[in-house]
Scaffold this motif. Sequence first.
Motif, PDB file in Angstrom:
ATOM      1  N   PHE A  51     -19.143-108.402   8.397  1.00  0.00           N
ATOM      2  CA  PHE A  51     -18.182-107.642   7.597  1.00  0.00           C
ATOM      3  C   PHE A  51     -18.780-106.268   7.339  1.00  0.00           C
ATOM      4  CE2 PHE A  51     -15.622-107.177   3.508  1.00  0.00           C
ATOM      5  CZ  PHE A  51     -14.444-106.951   4.189  1.00  0.00           C
ATOM      6  N   ASN A  52     -18.523-105.332   8.256  1.00  0.00           N
ATOM      7  CA  ASN A  52     -19.221-104.049   8.270  1.00  0.00           C
ATOM      8  C   ASN A  52     -18.385-102.923   7.672  1.00  0.00           C
ATOM      9  OD1 ASN A  52     -21.371-105.335   9.697  1.00  0.00           O
ATOM     10  ND2 ASN A  52     -20.221-105.067  11.609  1.00  0.00           N
ATOM     11  N   ILE A  53     -18.173-102.959   6.360  1.00  0.00           N
ATOM     12  CA  ILE A  53     -17.501-101.855   5.673  1.00  0.00           C
ATOM     13  C   ILE A  53     -18.174-101.628   4.324  1.00  0.00           C
ATOM     14  CG2 ILE A  53     -15.271-102.291   6.766  1.00  0.00           C
ATOM     15  CD1 ILE A  53     -14.364-103.460   4.042  1.00  0.00           C
ATOM     16  N   ASP A  54     -17.964-100.445   3.767  1.00  0.00           N
ATOM     17  CA  ASP A  54     -18.418-100.112   2.424  1.00  0.00           C
ATOM     18  C   ASP A  54     -17.323 -99.332   1.727  1.00  0.00           C
ATOM     19  OD1 ASP A  54     -21.190-101.130   2.426  1.00  0.00           O
ATOM     20  OD2 ASP A  54     -21.520 -99.615   3.989  1.00  0.00           O
ATOM     21  N   GLU A  55     -17.331 -99.375   0.418  1.00  0.00           N
ATOM     22  CA  GLU A  55     -16.334 -98.629  -0.356  1.00  0.00           C
ATOM     23  C   GLU A  55     -16.507 -97.132  -0.104  1.00  0.00           C
ATOM     24  OE1 GLU A  55     -16.685 -99.793  -4.395  1.00  0.00           O
ATOM     25  OE2 GLU A  55     -15.948-101.828  -4.065  1.00  0.00           O
ATOM     26  N   GLY A  56     -15.388 -96.478   0.142  1.00  0.00           N
ATOM     27  CA  GLY A  56     -15.412 -95.056   0.464  1.00  0.00           C
ATOM     28  C   GLY A  56     -15.450 -94.762   1.946  1.00  0.00           C
ATOM     29  N   THR A  57     -15.606 -95.819   2.773  1.00  0.00           N
ATOM     30  CA  THR A  57     -15.651 -95.622   4.224  1.00  0.00           C
ATOM     31  C   THR A  57     -14.247 -95.367   4.764  1.00  0.00           C
ATOM     32  OG1 THR A  57     -17.540 -97.111   4.385  1.00  0.00           O
ATOM     33  CG2 THR A  57     -16.354 -96.621   6.422  1.00  0.00           C
ATOM     34  N   VAL A  58     -14.123 -94.390   5.643  1.00  0.00           N
ATOM     35  CA  VAL A  58     -12.854 -94.122   6.319  1.00  0.00           C
ATOM     36  C   VAL A  58     -12.818 -94.945   7.601  1.00  0.00           C
ATOM     37  CG1 VAL A  58     -11.387 -92.368   7.367  1.00  0.00           C
ATOM     38  CG2 VAL A  58     -12.761 -91.800   5.353  1.00  0.00           C
ATOM     39  N   ILE A  59     -11.780 -95.766   7.753  1.00  0.00           N
ATOM     40  CA  ILE A  59     -11.672 -96.686   8.887  1.00  0.00           C
ATOM     41  C   ILE A  59     -10.426 -96.346   9.693  1.00  0.00           C
ATOM     42  CG2 ILE A  59     -11.685 -99.096   9.610  1.00  0.00           C
ATOM     43  CD1 ILE A  59     -12.701 -99.860   6.896  1.00  0.00           C
ATOM     44  N   GLU A  60     -10.569 -96.378  11.010  1.00  0.00           N
ATOM     45  CA  GLU A  60      -9.440 -96.118  11.894  1.00  0.00           C
ATOM     46  C   GLU A  60      -8.600 -97.377  12.072  1.00  0.00           C
ATOM     47  OE1 GLU A  60     -10.996 -94.703  15.544  1.00  0.00           O
ATOM     48  OE2 GLU A  60     -11.719 -92.805  14.722  1.00  0.00           O
ATOM     49  N   GLN A  61      -7.345 -97.170  12.435  1.00  0.00           N
ATOM     50  CA  GLN A  61      -6.444 -98.286  12.682  1.00  0.00           C
ATOM     51  C   GLN A  61      -6.900 -99.079  13.903  1.00  0.00           C
ATOM     52  OE1 GLN A  61      -2.414 -97.133  13.581  1.00  0.00           O
ATOM     53  NE2 GLN A  61      -1.561 -99.035  12.808  1.00  0.00           N
ATOM     54  N   TYR A  62      -6.741-100.407  13.840  1.00  0.00           N
ATOM     55  CA  TYR A  62      -7.059-101.356  14.912  1.00  0.00           C
ATOM     56  C   TYR A  62      -8.563-101.507  15.157  1.00  0.00           C
ATOM     57  CZ  TYR A  62      -2.104-100.568  15.841  1.00  0.00           C
ATOM     58  OH  TYR A  62      -0.748-100.431  15.712  1.00  0.00           O
ATOM     59  N   THR A 183      -8.959 -95.159   3.722  1.00  0.00           N
ATOM     60  CA  THR A 183     -10.262 -95.197   3.052  1.00  0.00           C
ATOM     61  C   THR A 183     -10.378 -96.491   2.261  1.00  0.00           C
ATOM     62  OG1 THR A 183     -10.245 -92.785   2.840  1.00  0.00           O
ATOM     63  CG2 THR A 183     -11.780 -93.998   1.439  1.00  0.00           C
ATOM     64  N   VAL A 184     -11.513 -97.156   2.364  1.00  0.00           N
ATOM     65  CA  VAL A 184     -11.741 -98.399   1.636  1.00  0.00           C
ATOM     66  C   VAL A 184     -11.896 -98.075   0.148  1.00  0.00           C
ATOM     67  CG1 VAL A 184     -13.246-100.389   1.348  1.00  0.00           C
ATOM     68  CG2 VAL A 184     -12.833 -99.468   3.632  1.00  0.00           C
ATOM     69  N   LEU A 185     -11.007 -98.633  -0.673  1.00  0.00           N
ATOM     70  CA  LEU A 185     -11.054 -98.397  -2.109  1.00  0.00           C
ATOM     71  C   LEU A 185     -11.920 -99.432  -2.827  1.00  0.00           C
ATOM     72  CD1 LEU A 185      -7.280 -97.605  -2.749  1.00  0.00           C
ATOM     73  CD2 LEU A 185      -9.123 -96.004  -2.235  1.00  0.00           C
ATOM     74  N   THR A 186     -11.759-100.697  -2.445  1.00  0.00           N
ATOM     75  CA  THR A 186     -12.488-101.786  -3.096  1.00  0.00           C
ATOM     76  C   THR A 186     -12.865-102.825  -2.058  1.00  0.00           C
ATOM     77  OG1 THR A 186     -11.102-101.453  -5.064  1.00  0.00           O
ATOM     78  CG2 THR A 186     -12.474-103.421  -5.011  1.00  0.00           C
ATOM     79  N   LYS A 187     -14.066-103.369  -2.174  1.00  0.00           N
ATOM     80  CA  LYS A 187     -14.549-104.422  -1.289  1.00  0.00           C
ATOM     81  C   LYS A 187     -14.694-105.698  -2.110  1.00  0.00           C
ATOM     82  CE  LYS A 187     -18.380-105.386   1.926  1.00  0.00           C
ATOM     83  NZ  LYS A 187     -19.674-104.871   2.446  1.00  0.00           N
ATOM     84  N   TYR A 188     -14.037-106.779  -1.658  1.00  0.00           N
ATOM     85  CA  TYR A 188     -14.004-108.009  -2.433  1.00  0.00           C
ATOM     86  C   TYR A 188     -14.915-109.106  -1.884  1.00  0.00           C
ATOM     87  CZ  TYR A 188      -9.741-105.910  -4.334  1.00  0.00           C
ATOM     88  OH  TYR A 188      -8.827-105.062  -4.921  1.00  0.00           O
ATOM     89  N   ALA A 189     -15.458-108.958  -0.689  1.00  0.00           N
ATOM     90  CA  ALA A 189     -16.259-110.020  -0.075  1.00  0.00           C
ATOM     91  C   ALA A 189     -17.495-109.424   0.586  1.00  0.00           C
ATOM     92  CB  ALA A 189     -15.436-110.801   0.948  1.00  0.00           C
ATOM     93  N   GLU A 190     -18.476-110.290   0.818  1.00  0.00           N
ATOM     94  CA  GLU A 190     -19.723-109.901   1.462  1.00  0.00           C
ATOM     95  C   GLU A 190     -20.010-110.840   2.623  1.00  0.00           C
ATOM     96  OE1 GLU A 190     -21.442-107.262   0.829  1.00  0.00           O
ATOM     97  OE2 GLU A 190     -20.394-106.625  -1.006  1.00  0.00           O
TER      98      GLU A 190
END
Length: 298
Positions: A51-62, A183-190
């Motif tokens: 699960f490779n994301i962090d809050e504030g990260t900009v992620i592209e579609q797909y 942009t990822v606002l909140t991350k609920y899982a690790e």
Amino acid sequence: MKNIPIILLIPTAVTLLIACNDNGDKADGYGNFEATEITISAENTGKLIAFNIDEGTVIEQYKRIGTIDTIPLHLKKEQLLVQKEVITSKSKGVLSQINVLQAKLRTANTNKVRTENLIKDNAGTQKQLDDVNGEIAVLKNSIRSVEIQNAPVVNELKGIDIQLLQIDDQIQKSKIVNPVNGTVLTKYAEPNEIVSFGKPLYKIADLSTMDLRVYVSETQLASIAIGQTVTVKIDDQEGVKSYDGIISWIASQAEFTPKIIQTKEERVALVYAVKIQVKNDGSLKIGMPAEMWLNSKN
């Protein structure tokens, strides 16, 4: 004594001037910025192995950003494939019987045509034709009986094929793919957590364009229209910062003034909600207050 009235008039004039300026500098609408927030949830149950994301990260579609463990699904799929092979071998034996009976039926039909031709030439008897018709009827009944016996096997194979499709769908849904740019606002899982179907994983919103929701009175509706360009102002370190905005939506029904309007007179009035799209340069945040100014007024 003659100077006293002049001195008394100066504060009054200043007060009137300030009142006029305050009225003229009042914005046409007040509100807060908002964005369409989407909560992405797990579509399968299992261990979150990546699960490779962090809050504030900009992620592209797909973009694939994580995976739920699929080993149990692959093992179940292998088990179903073995079952399918066993059932298929039984079905092949039944189908071979049908093929033999159908070959005999084709031969019997050929004999029937020959017998009918012999009867026309007075070289055959009706009994010969009756015997051939009887043989054909027996073969058809036998084929129908074998097909009835094979029907449960065919249905069982169809059931296994459906289960295999369901497992393939679950394996595909175990891949966590971001559905929209944002942009990822909140991350609920690790990573390494056990997630269940429907568990929220993260919240995302497209912040490249923000929506400013303001409220206008009924008398202001005649001055605005969808597609109209307005000026949006926010507080800045250097004073006030201005943006160009476009009205994208106007409510069709009136509502009571929201809490952001504090004066007693305005809180009892009905107003209409308006959305203004503003291109974000990175300074605009969700919930930030702002003012709308009609360009004709500026």
